[in-house]
Write an enzyme that holds these catalytic residues in place. Structure first.
Site, PDB file in Angstrom:
ATOM      1  N   HIS A 245      -3.386   6.991   2.229  1.00  0.00           N
ATOM      2  CA  HIS A 245      -3.766   5.684   1.696  1.00  0.00           C
ATOM      3  C   HIS A 245      -5.115   5.313   2.299  1.00  0.00           C
ATOM      4  O   HIS A 245      -5.295   5.365   3.514  1.00  0.00           O
ATOM      5  CB  HIS A 245      -2.703   4.653   2.064  1.00  0.00           C
ATOM      6  CG  HIS A 245      -3.193   3.257   1.950  1.00  0.00           C
ATOM      7  ND1 HIS A 245      -3.825   2.797   0.809  1.00  0.00           N
ATOM      8  CD2 HIS A 245      -3.191   2.230   2.821  1.00  0.00           C
ATOM      9  CE1 HIS A 245      -4.175   1.536   0.997  1.00  0.00           C
ATOM     10  NE2 HIS A 245      -3.806   1.168   2.212  1.00  0.00           N
TER      11      HIS A 245
ATOM     12  N   CYS B 254       0.809  -1.232   0.000  1.00  0.00           N
ATOM     13  CA  CYS B 254       0.000   0.000   0.000  1.00  0.00           C
ATOM     14  C   CYS B 254       0.839   1.277   0.000  1.00  0.00           C
ATOM     15  O   CYS B 254       0.320   2.352  -0.297  1.00  0.00           O
ATOM     16  CB  CYS B 254      -0.950   0.004   1.183  1.00  0.00           C
ATOM     17  SG  CYS B 254      -2.065  -1.394   1.135  1.00  0.00           S
TER      18      CYS B 254
ATOM     19  N   ASN C  69     -10.237  -0.269  -0.219  1.00  0.00           N
ATOM     20  CA  ASN C  69      -8.780  -0.150  -0.115  1.00  0.00           C
ATOM     21  C   ASN C  69      -8.175  -0.753  -1.388  1.00  0.00           C
ATOM     22  O   ASN C  69      -8.238  -1.956  -1.591  1.00  0.00           O
ATOM     23  CB  ASN C  69      -8.326  -0.907   1.143  1.00  0.00           C
ATOM     24  CG  ASN C  69      -6.813  -0.888   1.341  1.00  0.00           C
ATOM     25  OD1 ASN C  69      -6.050  -0.663   0.400  1.00  0.00           O
ATOM     26  ND2 ASN C  69      -6.386  -1.156   2.550  1.00  0.00           N
TER      27      ASN C  69
END
Ligand code: ACO
Length: 333
Positions: free
Chosen positions: A254, A112, A284
């Site tokens: 993020h 990520c 996500n």
């Protein structure tokens, strides 16, 4: 005047198929209420069979190039956790799909945090004079590594791609990347992982377990580490730019979990209305998350030219990273 990397274009690409919380609740023991209240997610997109990470990356790349008014760049850097194949890297395929034969192209693997690692690498190559323009892409078909029976990951992750164009410019221009902070802690590698498929398990002599081919995350253990690492990294990037949290017009994190984002903004002393995100609509999306959020916020007029942005991410590795920049004047659509 010193040379700097300047953001000059942005774009994104989502698969056609949106999957709502209700859709998932039909297949898993979960509920719209649990997912919304624990994560802030309403829906995510899953790529259809036949759509690879490179396809989404190329889709985002085309739009970012258009936004920059360019038809070519001389460097392609792709951040992804879900490359088309374990070997070779996917970035050369993306460059081919974009009709950019012969350009430098490589993948960055930092889960990520991958987009910020890729952005720092490309910005460094531009600032040192070797390259004039770069396409930096985060792209994921994360659904391809999720265990369909694991409610703890299936409800969180989604597929998509986002991209930015960087060009050589000067530090005083809108769009200039002011500073970066990057970090890692390999002792935490088991907390966010796909165990199978690499040299470690192949060389161990033991038979792979079926579940090892899937992505696994110790969410509860990772939660507060994510807040702490992003907070420290964000402060360090601001320090390097000679800035304080009060100088930040927009915080773009993020998109891991709405609760993490709220806790982070609170700890940094950044008001919730200065946070920009799209987790409710896309979930996500790992390495794609920050450029996707940037493109959606830009399209919705939630980031304006001249605003100072703080980007920050945390992910598998463990890894984390932050960047500070001002947003340039870019066309919408
Ligand atoms: N539906 C219903 N119940 C669920 C679900 C679900 N989808 N998933 C878990 N539960 C249950 C659990 O079994 C648990 O039940 P129990 O109390 O009976 O054991 C209960 O809900 C609470 O589970 P927690 O794991 O404590 O839930 P939490 O509030 O921590 O939320 C989550 C889980 C969303 C994963 C959260 O911990 C999180 O976001 N963690 C951080 C993730 C992150 O930042 N990762 C790094 C970046 S991502 C990357 O690098 C790929």
């Amino acid at each position: 005047m010193m040379r700097a990397a300047v953001l000059a274009g942005v774009g994104s690409c989502l698969p056609a198929c949106a999957v709502s919380n209700e859709d998932l609740a039909k297949r898993l023991e979960t509920s719209d209420e649990w997912i919304r209240s624990r994560t802030g997610i309403r829906q995510r997109y899953f790529a259809e069979p036949g759509t690879a990470t490179s396809d989404l990356a190329a889709g985002a790349g085309v739009r970012a190039l258009k936004s920059a008014g360019l038809s070519a760049v001389d460097l392609v850097v792709l951040a992804t956790t879900t490359p088309d194949r374990p070997c070779p890297a996917t970035a050369p395929t993306v460059a081919s799909l974009l009709g950019l034969p012969g350009v430098a192209a490589f993948d960055v693997s930092a889960v990520c945090s991958g987009f910020l690692y890729a952005l720092a690498a490309a910005a460094g190559l531009i600032a040192t004079g070797g390259y004039a323009t770069a396409l930096v892409i985060g792209s994921e078909t994360f659904s391809t590594i999720l265990d369909p029976s694991d409610r703890t990951t299936m409800v969180i992750f989604g597929d998509g791609a986002g991209a930015v164009v960087l060009r050589a410019g000067t530090p005083d221009e809108p769009g200039a990347l002011e500073s970066f902070d990057l970090g890692s802690d390999g002792d935490g590698r088991d907390l966010i992982t796909v165990r199978a498929g690499g040299s470690e398990q192949r060389l161990s002599g033991r038979q792979p377990q079926a579940g090892d081919a899937y992505f696994a995350m110790a969410g509860r253990e990772v939660f507060w580490r994510a807040v702490q690492r992003m907070r420290e990294s964000a402060r360090s990037a601001l320090d390097r730019a000679g800035r304080v949290p009060g100088d930040v017009d927009r915080l773009v994190c993020h998109q891991a979990n709405l609760r993490i984002l709220k806790a982070l903004a609170h700890e940094l002393g950044i008001a919730p209305e200065r946070c920009v995100g799209n987790i409710a609509e896309v979930g996500n999306t790992a390495a794609a998350s920050i450029p996707l959020a940037l493109d959606h916020a830009h399209a919705a007029g939630r980031i304006a030219a001249g605003e100072r942005l703080l980007l920050t991410a945390f992910g598998g590795g463990l890894t984390w990273g932050s960047a500070v920049l001002t947003w340039p004047q870019l066309p919408i659509g």
